[in-house]
Design an enzyme around this catalytic site. Structure first.
Site, PDB file in Angstrom:
ATOM      1  N   THR A 202       0.812  -1.209   0.000  1.00  0.00           N
ATOM      2  CA  THR A 202       0.000   0.000   0.000  1.00  0.00           C
ATOM      3  C   THR A 202       0.844   1.258   0.000  1.00  0.00           C
ATOM      4  OG1 THR A 202      -0.146   0.231   2.408  1.00  0.00           O
ATOM      5  CG2 THR A 202      -1.722  -1.265   1.360  1.00  0.00           C
ATOM      6  N   CYS A 203       0.192   2.387  -0.193  1.00  0.00           N
ATOM      7  CA  CYS A 203       0.883   3.673  -0.239  1.00  0.00           C
ATOM      8  C   CYS A 203       1.131   4.254   1.142  1.00  0.00           C
ATOM      9  CB  CYS A 203       0.063   4.666  -1.069  1.00  0.00           C
ATOM     10  SG  CYS A 203      -0.126   4.183  -2.798  1.00  0.00           S
ATOM     11  N   ASP A 204       0.780   3.529   2.205  1.00  0.00           N
ATOM     12  CA  ASP A 204       0.983   3.998   3.569  1.00  0.00           C
ATOM     13  C   ASP A 204       2.376   3.593   4.051  1.00  0.00           C
ATOM     14  OD1 ASP A 204       0.858   4.694   6.238  1.00  0.00           O
ATOM     15  OD2 ASP A 204      -1.130   3.844   6.565  1.00  0.00           O
TER      16      ASP A 204
END
Length: 396
Positions: A335-337
């Site tokens: 994910t982009c987190d």
């Protein structure tokens, strides 16, 4: 489907071990990421705990892995089931579990939760306060209750007595109130916490529950017939965790002091399923940052590794490629987190995009708490040995 090569061997501290050729074959057939569930290991763990607690009826707690294959496997082993939600009621009902083999143990319930369980035929519930007891007055001719007692255990990560359970000194008053309302109290229950370090904690709680049972009789109330000793039996995430037979020795000694008329039940969850699932994830890409290679996988903290956020599980993580020099590396999720990092320091060989990472001991509190964050699809579950060796059943 091509015939699947022999897949597994089992190690008490590594769970289901899948070698590189079989992992590649599974990914070629079913894609990545995967959660590979071996029902033979469900049987192994259930039988080990049953042997360690031979006179205890084991109610599998669905929470850590509510998968139909787990339920059907355990039902065939003679297990009972511990339910806490309407969804869990629906699951066991859908695969044909007789309602008399179930109890509903959530201490706090809505009226719809009570009526839904009763419609299925489950009529044993857990309470821990006066407000909860009074919810059952209109169902008093249909139900039997267990009173949950709190025994705090600060040595565990999840001290469930912090959230649920009445004080031991309040139990008789609670039972007296239920008796006055015409509600039958069947017995007592407790839970000493998740991944408990010592069976002595159970033994102490059993002894105190025995005293409460005697106090109930001395108060002129009907004798209690059931004691639920909960779950929390430890899994060997690390070698220092004792084997289950030794762990349960003080529990067996304490149970031997109870009246023979008392039926004892337990609610194992993690112990039954933790070893039975292995994750296979693929390297999506890589970058060098701070002198380490970061490998970005197609599964992560928002997916099957969600337990790393709140659980004390110690997954065994390694590359399917086991040869070659190893370098300090980082495993990150897709994910982009930026919080989505699985392991910040891990020694791995030089990997290429598409290479596989295999993580064992991932049966408990992993896929059940995974999300679809960032619209990354959750891992597909592949079931082994549900009915026969190397028969595969696939579920999204």
């Amino acid at each position: 489907m091509a015939a699947l090569a022999p897949i597994t061997h089992f190690d008490v501290c590594n769970g289901l071990v899948i070698e590189k050729p079989q992992a590649e074959q599974l990914v070629a057939q079913f894609g990545s990421p995967l959660m590979v569930l071996d029902c033979d290991l469900i049987r192994t763990q259930y039988r080990a705990l049953q042997s360690a607690l031979p006179n205890v009826d084991l109610h599998y707690a669905l929470k850590p892995l509510p998968h139909p294959a787990v339920v059907t496997t355990l039902l065939a082993e003679g297990a009972y089931f511990d339910l806490a939600t309407n969804g869990e009621v629906d699951l066991v009902q859908s695969v044909g579990v007789p309602s008399e083999r179930t109890i509903q143990t959530h201490p706090i319930k809505r009226d719809i939760d009570i009526s839904h369980a009763l419609a299925y035929g489950c009529n044993v519930f857990v309470v821990d306060n006066l407000n909860e007891v009074e919810k059952f007055e209109k169902y008093k001719d249909q139900v039997e209750l267990l009173v949950r007692v709190s025994f705090p255990n600060p040595e565990v990560l999840a001290d469930l007595s912090k959230k649920f359970g009445c004080l031991p000194e309040d139990a008789v008053t609670l039972i007296q109130h239920a008796f006055e309302l015409g509600i039958r109290i069947k017995g007592l229950s407790f839970h000493v916490g998740s991944q408990t370090k010592s069976g002595v904690k159970y033994a102490d709680a059993i002894s105190k529950c025995h005293h409460i049972m005697m106090a109930v009789i001395n108060a002129g109330l009907p004798a209690l017939s059931t004691l639920d000793i909960g779950g929390g039996f430890p899994v060997k995430y690390t070698p220092e965790v004792p084997n289950i037979a030794d762990f349960c020795a003080p529990i067996r000694d304490a149970l031997a002091k109870l009246p023979e008329t008392v039926r004892v039940i337990a609610e194992p969850g993690r112990f039954i399923v933790a070893t039975a699932v292995t994750n296979i994830a693929s390297v999506m890409g890589q970058a060098v940052r701070g002198g380490k290679t970061w490998y970005y996988l197609d599964d992560g903290l928002y997916g099957s590794f969600s337990g790393l956020m709140f659980d004390e599980a110690k997954y065994q993580i390694d590359s399917a490629l086991t040869t070659g020099e190893r370098f300090m590396s980082v495993l990150a999720g897709p994910t982009c987190d930026s919080i989505d990092v699985i392991r910040e320091e891990i020694m791995l060989p030089k990997l290429e995009n598409g290479d596989l990472i295999i993580s064992t001991m991932m049966g408990a509190y992993t896929s059940c708490t995974a999300t679809d964050f960032n619209f990354f699809k959750r891992a597909t579950t592949v079931v082994l040995n549900e009915t026969a060796v190397n028969e595969l059943i696939v579920s999204a």
